[in-house]
Enzyme design. Sequence first.
Site, PDB file in Angstrom:
ATOM      1  N   SER A 221      38.428  44.286  33.213  1.00 26.65           N
ATOM      2  CA  SER A 221      37.564  45.330  33.732  1.00 26.65           C
ATOM      3  C   SER A 221      36.618  44.816  34.810  1.00 26.65           C
ATOM      4  CB  SER A 221      36.799  45.963  32.571  1.00 26.65           C
ATOM      5  OG  SER A 221      36.488  47.297  32.846  1.00 26.65           O
TER       6      SER A 221
ATOM      7  N   ASP B 157      40.893  39.468  47.292  1.00 27.71           N
ATOM      8  CA  ASP B 157      41.379  40.300  48.394  1.00 27.71           C
ATOM      9  C   ASP B 157      40.603  40.075  49.681  1.00 27.71           C
ATOM     10  OD1 ASP B 157      43.194  41.314  46.642  1.00 27.71           O
ATOM     11  OD2 ASP B 157      42.418  43.367  46.606  1.00 27.71           O
TER      12      ASP B 157
ATOM     13  N   LYS C  44      42.780  46.237  33.107  1.00 27.59           N
ATOM     14  CA  LYS C  44      42.083  47.488  32.789  1.00 27.59           C
ATOM     15  C   LYS C  44      41.463  48.019  34.075  1.00 27.59           C
ATOM     16  CE  LYS C  44      38.364  49.623  30.159  1.00 27.59           C
ATOM     17  NZ  LYS C  44      37.491  49.947  31.307  1.00 27.59           N
TER      18      LYS C  44
END
Length: 407
Positions: free
Chosen positions: A317, A328, A342
């Site tokens: 999460s 990224d 999640k």
Amino acid sequence: MESQTEVVRPPVGKRFSLKTLLLTGLLVAVVSFIGGTRAGSLAPYAPWLKPLLAPATSGGNLDLSGVQQVYDVLKRRYDGTLDPAALVEGAKRGLVSATGDPYTAYFDPAEAKAFMSSLEGKYSGVGAELARRNGQIFVVSVIDESPAKKAGLQPGDAIAKVNDQDATNWSVDKAVTEIRGPKGTSVKLTIVRGREIKEFAIVRDVITNPSVRFEITPGNIGILRISRFGETDTVNLARQAAEQFKQKNVKGVVVDLRGNGGGYLNAAKDVAGLWLNNKVVVSERRGGKVQETLKSGNSALLVGVPTVVLVDGASASASEILAGALKDNGAATLVGTKTFGKGSVQQIENLPAGAMLKVTVAQWYTPAGRNISKEGIVPDVIVDITPAQSTQGVDPQKDKAIELLSR
């Protein structure tokens, strides 16, 4: 340490009415699950049910006449005493459970208090941080001056039994639930340490556990351990660590998110801002449409500092939001094993009498547009930890991270 697999928003008022939230239930499942309610005799216990028990109208109320029928039969036929308050609690849990979403949950007042306390690292337990690795529950760390520390529990200990119950196949949350308990009560832990089996009787106490710990190695590598993303302390503590790293001109930083089940969304965003200047951290989508894009601020103390993030199957999460954002945006290399997976956001809604509803309100996506639900994030460098290494306190994942930063 008690952990929750969550990324949550704090209560911000009634974003949704209770009636709207209840509409997420599936009627057939609700009728079979609920213990029954009655608009008349149960109204003092659940006034919110009275309008819902009426036939469906254009206003969108649920037709719960079948629930009324179930209650009527119970009242006539049940050989025992019916507890109206317990039936109402069953109704609430049934409506929420029928959504089929494992992350949407109803908490009674006691459960709500415990849940909120756990997010801030305050609870009654023994003071040991747990993680599941290689099919076993291991002690990851022990809080200084805690009952676990005083009893002699050590990192790397594998928990075999709790109060003589076999814990082999337990999840971390199950182990946490069984180990927690009221202050002054005792819990018996059977652990495996190397080839030894040891038993500890530990008296529980109130634990306050900082969400962030840090150190600088002799090789001038900063180690930042984040065990959860709390609302009040995580960002400040992480920034203090970053300031120390900057002052010491560390070669690199290891961010350890292993076993971190999540926490507050904004905390994850703000911690990402220690590396990212005005970059996308995460976007939220509802019904497939972007609702909000969250960006970092403009005060990245560690921008450009070589960074490795440690993750494992219990990194979930909010941990995945931070790991995904740094990965990224090219700010960090990920080392370890695939994360939990999640990709949803929960909103906390306060209900009357101290109860609480935790409801999934959106799906989150990494800056590259990936939702990792059930997929997880695969590290750039995969490094496993064997059971033998765990019990011996050997940490090849951390060693690999330091190796990468020392080149």
